[in-house]
Design a protein around this motif. Structure first.
Motif, PDB file in Angstrom:
ATOM      1  N   UNK A 151     -18.294 -33.166 -15.575  1.00  0.00           N
ATOM      2  CA  UNK A 151     -16.933 -32.958 -16.060  1.00  0.00           C
ATOM      3  C   UNK A 151     -15.943 -33.818 -15.294  1.00  0.00           C
ATOM      4  N   UNK A 152     -14.891 -34.254 -15.987  1.00  0.00           N
ATOM      5  CA  UNK A 152     -13.843 -35.072 -15.370  1.00  0.00           C
ATOM      6  C   UNK A 152     -12.519 -34.789 -16.063  1.00  0.00           C
ATOM      7  N   UNK A 153     -11.443 -35.218 -15.411  1.00  0.00           N
ATOM      8  CA  UNK A 153     -10.090 -35.128 -15.977  1.00  0.00           C
ATOM      9  C   UNK A 153      -9.500 -36.525 -16.020  1.00  0.00           C
ATOM     10  N   UNK A 154      -8.902 -36.871 -17.142  1.00  0.00           N
ATOM     11  CA  UNK A 154      -8.154 -38.123 -17.295  1.00  0.00           C
ATOM     12  C   UNK A 154      -6.792 -37.758 -17.859  1.00  0.00           C
ATOM     13  N   UNK A 155      -5.760 -37.894 -17.037  1.00  0.00           N
ATOM     14  CA  UNK A 155      -4.430 -37.404 -17.387  1.00  0.00           C
ATOM     15  C   UNK A 155      -3.372 -38.463 -17.138  1.00  0.00           C
ATOM     16  N   UNK A 156      -2.288 -38.398 -17.889  1.00  0.00           N
ATOM     17  CA  UNK A 156      -1.127 -39.243 -17.603  1.00  0.00           C
ATOM     18  C   UNK A 156      -0.259 -38.657 -16.496  1.00  0.00           C
ATOM     19  N   UNK A 157      -0.541 -37.446 -16.057  1.00  0.00           N
ATOM     20  CA  UNK A 157       0.166 -36.834 -14.929  1.00  0.00           C
ATOM     21  C   UNK A 157      -0.203 -37.613 -13.659  1.00  0.00           C
ATOM     22  N   UNK A 158       0.732 -37.833 -12.733  1.00  0.00           N
ATOM     23  CA  UNK A 158       0.357 -38.484 -11.476  1.00  0.00           C
ATOM     24  C   UNK A 158      -0.756 -37.723 -10.759  1.00  0.00           C
ATOM     25  N   UNK A 159      -1.552 -38.456  -9.985  1.00  0.00           N
ATOM     26  CA  UNK A 159      -2.756 -37.861  -9.402  1.00  0.00           C
ATOM     27  C   UNK A 159      -2.445 -36.714  -8.445  1.00  0.00           C
ATOM     28  N   UNK A 160      -1.483 -36.881  -7.544  1.00  0.00           N
ATOM     29  CA  UNK A 160      -1.229 -35.839  -6.537  1.00  0.00           C
ATOM     30  C   UNK A 160      -0.855 -34.504  -7.182  1.00  0.00           C
ATOM     31  N   UNK A 161       0.084 -34.453  -8.135  1.00  0.00           N
ATOM     32  CA  UNK A 161       0.368 -33.179  -8.771  1.00  0.00           C
ATOM     33  C   UNK A 161      -0.783 -32.655  -9.619  1.00  0.00           C
ATOM     34  N   UNK A 162      -1.567 -33.558 -10.212  1.00  0.00           N
ATOM     35  CA  UNK A 162      -2.729 -33.105 -10.982  1.00  0.00           C
ATOM     36  C   UNK A 162      -3.721 -32.390 -10.071  1.00  0.00           C
ATOM     37  N   UNK A 163      -4.011 -32.988  -8.931  1.00  0.00           N
ATOM     38  CA  UNK A 163      -4.925 -32.359  -7.976  1.00  0.00           C
ATOM     39  C   UNK A 163      -4.327 -31.066  -7.426  1.00  0.00           C
ATOM     40  N   UNK A 164      -3.018 -31.078  -7.164  1.00  0.00           N
ATOM     41  CA  UNK A 164      -2.369 -29.895  -6.594  1.00  0.00           C
ATOM     42  C   UNK A 164      -2.493 -28.702  -7.533  1.00  0.00           C
ATOM     43  N   UNK A 165      -2.260 -28.913  -8.818  1.00  0.00           N
ATOM     44  CA  UNK A 165      -2.318 -27.783  -9.748  1.00  0.00           C
ATOM     45  C   UNK A 165      -3.759 -27.348  -9.982  1.00  0.00           C
ATOM     46  N   UNK A 166      -4.699 -28.287 -10.004  1.00  0.00           N
ATOM     47  CA  UNK A 166      -6.104 -27.901 -10.149  1.00  0.00           C
ATOM     48  C   UNK A 166      -6.569 -27.084  -8.950  1.00  0.00           C
ATOM     49  N   UNK A 167      -6.141 -27.472  -7.765  1.00  0.00           N
ATOM     50  CA  UNK A 167      -6.503 -26.694  -6.568  1.00  0.00           C
ATOM     51  C   UNK A 167      -5.847 -25.321  -6.600  1.00  0.00           C
ATOM     52  N   UNK A 168      -4.568 -25.277  -6.994  1.00  0.00           N
ATOM     53  CA  UNK A 168      -3.840 -24.014  -7.042  1.00  0.00           C
ATOM     54  C   UNK A 168      -4.528 -23.030  -7.991  1.00  0.00           C
ATOM     55  N   UNK A 169      -5.040 -23.539  -9.084  1.00  0.00           N
ATOM     56  CA  UNK A 169      -5.699 -22.687 -10.082  1.00  0.00           C
ATOM     57  C   UNK A 169      -7.198 -22.532  -9.814  1.00  0.00           C
ATOM     58  N   UNK A 170      -7.657 -23.121  -8.707  1.00  0.00           N
ATOM     59  CA  UNK A 170      -9.067 -23.044  -8.293  1.00  0.00           C
ATOM     60  C   UNK A 170     -10.001 -23.617  -9.358  1.00  0.00           C
ATOM     61  N   UNK A 171      -9.579 -24.725  -9.957  1.00  0.00           N
ATOM     62  CA  UNK A 171     -10.376 -25.419 -10.959  1.00  0.00           C
ATOM     63  C   UNK A 171     -10.887 -26.772 -10.469  1.00  0.00           C
ATOM     64  N   UNK A 172     -10.375 -27.251  -9.346  1.00  0.00           N
ATOM     65  CA  UNK A 172     -10.691 -28.616  -8.910  1.00  0.00           C
ATOM     66  C   UNK A 172     -12.188 -28.839  -8.714  1.00  0.00           C
ATOM     67  N   UNK A 173     -12.906 -27.820  -8.268  1.00  0.00           N
ATOM     68  CA  UNK A 173     -14.316 -27.978  -7.950  1.00  0.00           C
ATOM     69  C   UNK A 173     -15.208 -28.243  -9.143  1.00  0.00           C
ATOM     70  N   UNK A 174     -14.697 -28.087 -10.341  1.00  0.00           N
ATOM     71  CA  UNK A 174     -15.515 -28.325 -11.530  1.00  0.00           C
ATOM     72  C   UNK A 174     -15.614 -29.810 -11.892  1.00  0.00           C
ATOM     73  N   UNK A 175     -14.750 -30.633 -11.304  1.00  0.00           N
ATOM     74  CA  UNK A 175     -14.605 -32.004 -11.793  1.00  0.00           C
ATOM     75  C   UNK A 175     -15.118 -33.031 -10.777  1.00  0.00           C
TER      76      UNK A 175
END
Length: 214
Positions: A104-128
């Protein structure tokens, strides 16, 4: 299979945080804010487009002001996580896909730092395995370059793209990938008008749709 997801409007409903942050930035400029549906309509093409849309809605075209506002928004963006929620069933779907052996991966137009921050906050980062942001130096989606780069960073193999919008549909088409359209995100056009392999409104459906792809 490599499965790449869009972020805002696909995995997460981040519009409330983006709305709040955008109105703070507008207030810093002495400009009035907008309601949530208006700001949601500006989401999906990256920070420069969001800022240009906010200024355009005020009848303003000023590149220097837009650059200042973009810097202000990005500085606040990494902390704009408290109003954001994953869509129902997202984590269970990610767990099921991962358990089935998909990468699994994420490809977003959101800047990387906020994308990682929200994924970590929601405890989803480890899936990607890979998260690629809109500030990677590549053209933003719907150009296929960021999606191609995301896949380049993953093991070789078949791939699919999951998103919610016109931008995502165009990106998948340009990259010649099967596209799975989540219908509850930030799309403007009728779902049936966008090229897609399958539509789904509930993330519980996604593992079965991927399995049917073979």
């Amino acid at each position: 299979m490599n499965i790449v997801f869009d972020l805002d409007g696909t995995l997460i409903d981040s519009a409330p945080d983006i709305h709040a942050t955008a109105n703070i930035v507008l207030g810093d400029e002495g400009l009035g804010g907008f309601d949530l549906p208006t700001v949601r309509g500006f989401v999906g093409r990256g920070v420069p487009h969001l800022v240009d849309s906010l200024l355009g809605a005020h009848g303003i075209k000023d590149s220097a002001r837009a650059a200042r506002m973009a810097d202000n928004l990005i500085a606040r963006y990494e902390h704009a996580v408290t109003l954001t929620q994953p869509y129902p069933g997202v984590e269970a779907a990610l767990q099921a896909l991962q358990a089935a052996g998909h990468r699994l991966a994420v490809c977003t137009n959101k800047p990387l730092a906020p994308a990682l921050a929200v994924l970590r906050h929601l405890e989803l980062a480890g899936y990607f395995d890979v998260v690629l942001g809109g500030d990677s130096g590549l053209p933003r989606k719907p150009d296929p370059a960021p999606l191609s780069e995301t896949l380049r960073r993953m093991p070789p193999g078949p791939a699919a793209y999951v998103g919610d919008s016109e931008v995502d549909a165009a990106t998948a088409k340009a990259a010649a990938l099967p596209f799975f359209l989540f219908t509850e995100g930030y799309r403007h056009a009728p779902a049936d008008s966008l090229p897609h392999r399958a539509l789904f409104s509930d993330f519980a459906e996604l593992p079965g749709l991927i399995r049917a792809l073979g």
